[in-house]
Design a protein around this motif. Structure first.
Motif, PDB file in Angstrom:
ATOM      1  N   SER B 379       0.850  -1.371   0.023  1.00  0.00           N
ATOM      2  CA  SER B 379       0.089   0.016  -0.018  1.00  0.00           C
ATOM      3  C   SER B 379       0.921   1.148   0.131  1.00  0.00           C
ATOM      4  O   SER B 379       0.373   2.359  -0.572  1.00  0.00           O
ATOM      5  CB  SER B 379      -0.915  -0.059   1.358  1.00  0.00           C
ATOM      6  OG  SER B 379      -2.078  -0.454   1.259  1.00  0.00           O
ATOM      7  N   THR B 427      -4.173   1.069  -3.342  1.00  0.00           N
ATOM      8  CA  THR B 427      -4.638  -0.373  -3.358  1.00  0.00           C
ATOM      9  C   THR B 427      -3.889  -1.030  -4.150  1.00  0.00           C
ATOM     10  O   THR B 427      -2.713  -0.515  -4.904  1.00  0.00           O
ATOM     11  CB  THR B 427      -6.136  -0.457  -4.082  1.00  0.00           C
ATOM     12  OG1 THR B 427      -5.815   0.146  -5.372  1.00  0.00           O
ATOM     13  CG2 THR B 427      -7.157   0.130  -3.343  1.00  0.00           C
ATOM     14  N   LYS B 485     -11.006  -4.842   1.305  1.00  0.00           N
ATOM     15  CA  LYS B 485     -11.156  -4.901  -0.038  1.00  0.00           C
ATOM     16  C   LYS B 485     -11.704  -3.812  -0.543  1.00  0.00           C
ATOM     17  O   LYS B 485     -12.901  -3.510  -0.292  1.00  0.00           O
ATOM     18  CB  LYS B 485     -12.248  -6.320  -0.115  1.00  0.00           C
ATOM     19  CG  LYS B 485     -11.764  -6.924  -1.429  1.00  0.00           C
ATOM     20  CD  LYS B 485     -12.521  -8.239  -1.366  1.00  0.00           C
ATOM     21  CE  LYS B 485     -12.691  -8.894  -2.613  1.00  0.00           C
ATOM     22  NZ  LYS B 485     -12.924 -10.236  -2.887  1.00  0.00           N
ATOM     23  N   SER B 486     -11.097  -3.537  -1.805  1.00  0.00           N
ATOM     24  CA  SER B 486     -11.755  -2.180  -2.598  1.00  0.00           C
ATOM     25  C   SER B 486     -12.410  -2.783  -3.660  1.00  0.00           C
ATOM     26  O   SER B 486     -12.297  -4.020  -3.857  1.00  0.00           O
ATOM     27  CB  SER B 486     -10.746  -1.126  -2.995  1.00  0.00           C
ATOM     28  OG  SER B 486      -9.713  -1.132  -2.589  1.00  0.00           O
ATOM     29  N   ARG B 496      -8.856  -5.938  -5.593  1.00  0.00           N
ATOM     30  CA  ARG B 496      -7.720  -5.224  -4.956  1.00  0.00           C
ATOM     31  C   ARG B 496      -7.976  -5.036  -3.479  1.00  0.00           C
ATOM     32  O   ARG B 496      -9.007  -5.045  -2.979  1.00  0.00           O
ATOM     33  CB  ARG B 496      -7.888  -3.982  -5.543  1.00  0.00           C
ATOM     34  CG  ARG B 496      -7.433  -3.899  -7.394  1.00  0.00           C
ATOM     35  CD  ARG B 496      -7.339  -2.515  -7.836  1.00  0.00           C
ATOM     36  NE  ARG B 496      -5.954  -1.970  -7.638  1.00  0.00           N
ATOM     37  CZ  ARG B 496      -5.180  -1.847  -8.336  1.00  0.00           C
ATOM     38  NH1 ARG B 496      -5.105  -2.590  -9.479  1.00  0.00           N
ATOM     39  NH2 ARG B 496      -4.137  -1.325  -8.026  1.00  0.00           N
ATOM     40  N   TYR B 497      -6.928  -4.849  -2.698  1.00  0.00           N
ATOM     41  CA  TYR B 497      -6.691  -4.815  -1.433  1.00  0.00           C
ATOM     42  C   TYR B 497      -6.239  -3.507  -1.165  1.00  0.00           C
ATOM     43  O   TYR B 497      -5.551  -2.999  -1.572  1.00  0.00           O
ATOM     44  CB  TYR B 497      -6.164  -6.013  -0.591  1.00  0.00           C
ATOM     45  CG  TYR B 497      -7.024  -7.186  -1.005  1.00  0.00           C
ATOM     46  CD1 TYR B 497      -6.609  -7.924  -2.094  1.00  0.00           C
ATOM     47  CD2 TYR B 497      -8.002  -7.661  -0.039  1.00  0.00           C
ATOM     48  CE1 TYR B 497      -7.394  -9.020  -2.357  1.00  0.00           C
ATOM     49  CE2 TYR B 497      -8.586  -8.965  -0.405  1.00  0.00           C
ATOM     50  CZ  TYR B 497      -8.233  -9.684  -1.441  1.00  0.00           C
ATOM     51  OH  TYR B 497      -8.816 -10.789  -1.624  1.00  0.00           O
ATOM     52  N   ARG B 498      -6.571  -3.014   0.121  1.00  0.00           N
ATOM     53  CA  ARG B 498      -5.849  -1.834   0.693  1.00  0.00           C
ATOM     54  C   ARG B 498      -5.599  -2.274   2.249  1.00  0.00           C
ATOM     55  O   ARG B 498      -6.325  -2.793   2.990  1.00  0.00           O
ATOM     56  CB  ARG B 498      -6.784  -0.639   0.734  1.00  0.00           C
ATOM     57  CG  ARG B 498      -6.510   0.708   1.052  1.00  0.00           C
ATOM     58  CD  ARG B 498      -7.691   1.453   1.489  1.00  0.00           C
ATOM     59  NE  ARG B 498      -8.642   1.688   0.338  1.00  0.00           N
ATOM     60  CZ  ARG B 498      -8.416   2.653  -0.309  1.00  0.00           C
ATOM     61  NH1 ARG B 498      -7.543   3.542  -0.521  1.00  0.00           N
ATOM     62  NH2 ARG B 498      -9.353   2.724  -1.614  1.00  0.00           N
TER      63      ARG B 498
END
Lengths: 422, 524
Positions: B379, B427, B485-486, B496-498
């Motif tokens: 990130s 993300t 989770k975005s 995509r994760y953040r």
């Protein structure tokens, strides 16, 4: 149960009862000529006696006595023509939905005419029932009065109820009067074309009373008459004191400042209610202090009060936000505020340097008090520290609150003022 | 960031009135509806009281609320009365003052129906709660027959019927709506709020008095429809002296506590003025304050006070920098076991000069920690840097050559730093996370040489044996809100994760696995 209630408490109860009773408040209107009350009464009474249909709208800002006038007219008519009237009351807030409104109409009609009401009836059945009842009542020379409060809320959506009502009134045999009451002055512009063509464009406009009217109203409400059920000596003493208060300059100033903000009848009623409640029961008579105290408690500024309740750290956060806004940063969030806060602490080395979690808690307190709020509507995806925020207080309010706060550190005041000279 | 936990308000009022028979039901839990006060001995003793002394009794129970209590008593009774709105910040005693005033008001109200809007999930529950409280007690057995209305119009009709039955007896009925501001966030809350504020006009019963309690200011409730505006009573926050009075009220050791408060209260008051948070912070501090004293009943003189002050000083500095946190098992054990090297351990707990604890306060598995660190790096760093930072040998500091930066590039760095502050963590797709994870764990295999594994196969494959569990770990981390989770990228379609953790926590995690995180963080 309780020992004998003292005379001043009795007087207080009588006065409070008067102030909460709209019929008493507006009863002075009955005697004066050419008011909306008399116009409305003439209109409805003539419709009833001449057996014709009519519709009228009462418009005016809230608290001007529209509903009270309608009630008074209905009371008078019920006394004069006891059997010729039946009243259906609908409220735009409750009966917004057309089906709901039809059901309510059917229910009230059944109640009036002692018929049994079935909750299972569909909307079409209810409409048919209403049309039949209109015809029957017309043949029996009975007028149905529809009182539609919050008329503008009925004009949302498809306006099916309004159309069916006004359409049913067009037939020869029906006798109905539709009285609409609304706070929106343009309520008739909201009607659809076909509804508006069936609506007679009679409007009665209610305006706030003038200063003289208010003086008369105040005297009417507070002066006790001889037959109030209290000892005569008390009444005379009370009335004389009251008249001396009314001629006092401070009282006139009170009324003026009240009317500058909001000149409606309901505002005056709130003020008088508070003043009467603050009446000192020991001495038993009203005094100018109770009126002044009532005025000051009605004229609070909630945001300034909230600002006085903040802790030092919360004030620091507000000043940091203000500095960021002054630096023309269009959007900022909690992390930028923290950066500003840390730079201030490094520059001035105050004793108020706290960790991020503590500052975040103070930030959340400010959010709860609604002195700041998030600038976006984007919902929960972002963490709270990264959502843009904005101030909901003006810089003048912040400046004033910093001055009024006795425990505010001098550094904070300097930080706030310094930006002016940058 | 962890949410601060505020203690139950019951500690304050229940501690203040441990044995009083008429203790108010205003403290939490508030779900019990208030029925007609039963005429007990307490009621009989109050009957002969003059109005002046009821005010005194009320003021005794509500410290620092003289003006508000008198206002309440005057505006609430006797019926008829205009509706009333009590507003003020949180923890200022609005509900408690109101419920106490309703007990002391003359004439006695027939029924008080209390709707705690914060604990009601929906409008229908509100309707049900009010109607059950207003229905006559004789029909409580037939309450199953009571049909709970769905629509507001049915509710108003049912309410009218219930009130008509009650007010035939001529005494006042009070309807109290607590926490009115939560209605704004309900589904269709705006209409319900307008309805509740309009009830005075809709019901038109002179014996019914409506009272609203809200922590939002009255400007939140101005509306266009023709409702009557209620009378406002404002509850300001307590000042320092009032807070001191409240805290001193029933304390078994008043002299000791007052000397403690004179030291500890003012600094904490600069941080927060809410009484519940102050109480939560002061309790453990007081225990620490009393530690050096052998005999707790002693009245402290100047020298003792100075000694206690010096003892409490570092702890106070720590307490100012933390919100209320649940004491972990290690600290609880440490409290119990004072003799064995307590000082050394306390130093390590307090850590640096700033007083922030440097140890991780919760337990995570090693692979989860590495996953968290890779998420943090993914990130934080831009994707283009991965090749430079994570080559196969894991050497990261070979490329950090300091270049002389021109003014333009410095400006650009500043603006990019600002942007990073504003936008928050970036993300990353799942593949990038796994790639970084593999790089990191391959590097750290050397550091994990002393980890004992009974299974020889595990020894050979090392960290790669944990790969199938990584996705499970990922979902655990998502559920604990360390990752979120975005929206998936519309072009690629992958998730995509953040990462949600801040640098402090990441450094703590890295320290616990001896991972040199600062070498990998891209600093501008």
């Amino acid at each position: 149960m309780v020992a004998a209630v003292s005379v001043p408490s009795q007087a207080q109860t009588v006065l409070r009862g008067r102030l909460c009773d709209p019929a008493f408040v507006h009863s002075a209107l009955r005697s004066s000529p050419d008011t909306n009350y008399s116009k409305l009464k003439y209109l409805v009474a003539s419709s009833v006696s001449e057996a014709c249909n009519n519709s009228v709208l009462l418009l005016g800002p809230r608290g001007c006595g529209k509903a009270a006038v309608v009630d008074m007219v209905l009371d008078d008519l019920r006394k004069e023509h006891p059997d010729a009237i039946s009243v259906i009351r609908l409220n735009g807030m409750l009966h917004n939905d057309d089906n709901c409104a039809m059901k309510e109409i059917a229910r009230q009609l059944c109640l009036e005419h002692q018929l049994s009401f079935s909750k299972m009836a569909s909307s079409d059945d209810n409409t048919e029932f209403m049309i039949d009842m209109l015809r029957e009542c017309g043949l029996a020379h009975k007028t149905i009065l529809f009182v539609l409060e919050e008329f503008d809320l009925f004009a949302q959506g498809k306006q099916r109820l309004l159309y069916s009502l006004l359409d049913a009134m067009q037939s020869l045999t029906s006798q109905a009067v539709v009285i609409g009451v609304s706070c929106r002055l343009d309520a008739d512009q909201l009607l659809e074309k076909r509804v508006r063509s069936r609506f007679s464009h009679r409007k009665l406009l209610f305006i706030s009373p003038s200063l003289d009217d208010i003086q008369l109203l105040v005297e009417h409400l507070l002066i006790l008459a001889k037959d109030s059920g209290l000892p005569a000596k008390y009444i005379t003493d009370y009335n004389s004191r009251l008249t001396s208060i009314f001629s006092d300059k401070k009282f006139k100033g009170c009324l003026n400042s009240l009317m500058d903000a909001d000149a409606t009848t309901s505002n005056i009623l709130r003020f008088l209610f508070r003043a009467v409640s603050y009446m000192d029961v020991e001495s038993g008579f009203p005094s100018i202090e109770s009126f002044l105290k009532a005025l000051s408690s009605m004229q609070r500024q909630p945001k300034m009060d909230s600002l006085q309740d903040l802790s030092i750290l919360e004030l620091y956060i507000l000043v940091c936000m203000h500095r960021l806004e002054d630096k023309e940063q269009s959007s900022y969030n909690f992390t930028s505020i923290m950066k500003e806060y840390r730079s201030i602490q490094d520059a001035y080395k105050t004793s108020d340097k706290y960790a991020s979690t503590v500052c975040f808690r103070a930030f959340e307190h400010l959010l709860d008090r609604e002195l700041i709020s998030f600038g976006d509507n984007r919902g929960r995806n972002q963490a709270l520290e990264y959502r843009p925020v904005k101030l909901l207080i003006s810089s003048r309010e912040l400046a004033q609150s910093l001055k009024l706060n006795t425990t505010c550190p001098v550094v904070l005041q300097k930080l706030f003022d310094r930006e002016r000279y940058m | 960031m962890s949410q601060p936990v505020t203690p139950r308000r019951a500690t304050r009022s229940s501690a203040a009135y441990p044995a009083s028979p008429t203790s108010p039901s205003g403290s939490r839990p508030k779900s019990t509806p208030r029925r007609q006060p039963v005429p007990t001995a307490a009621a009989k003793e109050e009957e002969g009281e003059h109005e002046r002394s009821t005010v005194d009794v009320l003021l005794e129970a509500l410290p620092g609320r003289r003006a508000q209590a008198t206002d309440l008593l005057r505006l609430l009774a006797p019926a008829p009365a205009l509706p009333l709105l009590l507003h003020g910040g949180a923890a200022t005693g609005k509900t408690r003052a109101l419920l106490l005033a309703l007990r002391h008001v003359r004439p006695r109200p027939l029924r008080v129906a209390y709707a705690a809007l914060r604990s009601l999930p929906s409008p229908r529950a509100l309707f049900a709660s009010l109607l059950t409280q207003l229905s006559p007690p004789s029909s409580s057995s037939a309450s199953s027959r009571l049909r709970i209305p769905d629509k507001p119009s049915d509710f108003v009709a049912a309410l009218r019927d219930a009130l008509a039955g009650l007010s035939a007896q001529g005494e006042a009925v009070y309807l109290v709506f607590d926490n009115l501001e939560v209605v704004r966030s309900w589904d269709k809350g705006g209409q319900l709020l307008a309805l509740l504020l309009h009830l005075y006009d809709l019901l038109r019963f002179p014996q019914v008095v409506l009272v609203y309690v809200s922590s939002a200011t009255p400007d939140a409730y101005y509306s266009m429809t023709g409702s009557i505006e209620p009378n406002h009573i404002y509850f300001p926050d307590y000042t320092v002296d009032e807070v001191r009075d409240i805290l001193m009220r029933v304390h078994p050791k008043p002299k000791l506590y007052s000397s403690f408060l004179s030291v500890a209260l003012k600094p904490l008051f600069r941080v927060t003025r809410r009484v519940d948070e102050l109480v939560a912070a002061l309790e453990p501090l007081f225990r620490r304050y009393c530690e050096p004293l052998g005999d707790l009943k002693a009245v402290p003189d100047e020298s003792i006070k100075r000694r206690l002050f010096e003892h409490i000083q570092p702890h106070l500095a720590v307490a100012l920098n933390e919100t209320f946190s649940v004491p972990t098992r290690t600290s609880v054990d440490e409290c119990k076991d004072r003799s064995s090297g307590g000082k050394a351990r306390s130093k390590s707990q307090f850590g640096s000069r700033d007083g922030l604890p440097t140890e991780l306060e919760f337990h995570m598995s090693v692979s989860a920690k590495y996953l968290l660190l890779s998420a943090f790096l993914a990130s934080r760093n831009p994707a283009t840097l991965d090749a430079a930072l994570f080559d196969s040998t894991g050497g990261s500091d070979n490329h950090r050559r300091k270049r002389k930066s021109s003014q333009a590039s410095m400006n650009m760095k500043d603006t990019m730093a600002e942007e990073m502050l504003l936008k928050g963590p970036g993300t990353f797709p799942l593949e990038r996370l796994l790639a970084i994870f593999q790089c990191i764990t391959s590097v750290s295999e050397d550091y994990l040489g002393d980890v004992e594994c009974p299974d020889s196969m595990m020894n050979g494959s090392g960290m790669t044996g944990l790969m199938p569990d990584v996705l499970l770990q990922l979902s655990t981390l998502c559920n604990s809100n360390f990752l979120s989770k975005s929206r998936s990228c519309p072009l690629e379609g992958s998730a995509r994760y953040r990462s949600n953790i801040d640098e402090d926590l990441a450094l703590k995690v890295a320290r616990s696995v001896s991972f040199p995180l600062s070498k990998y963080i891209y600093r501008r």
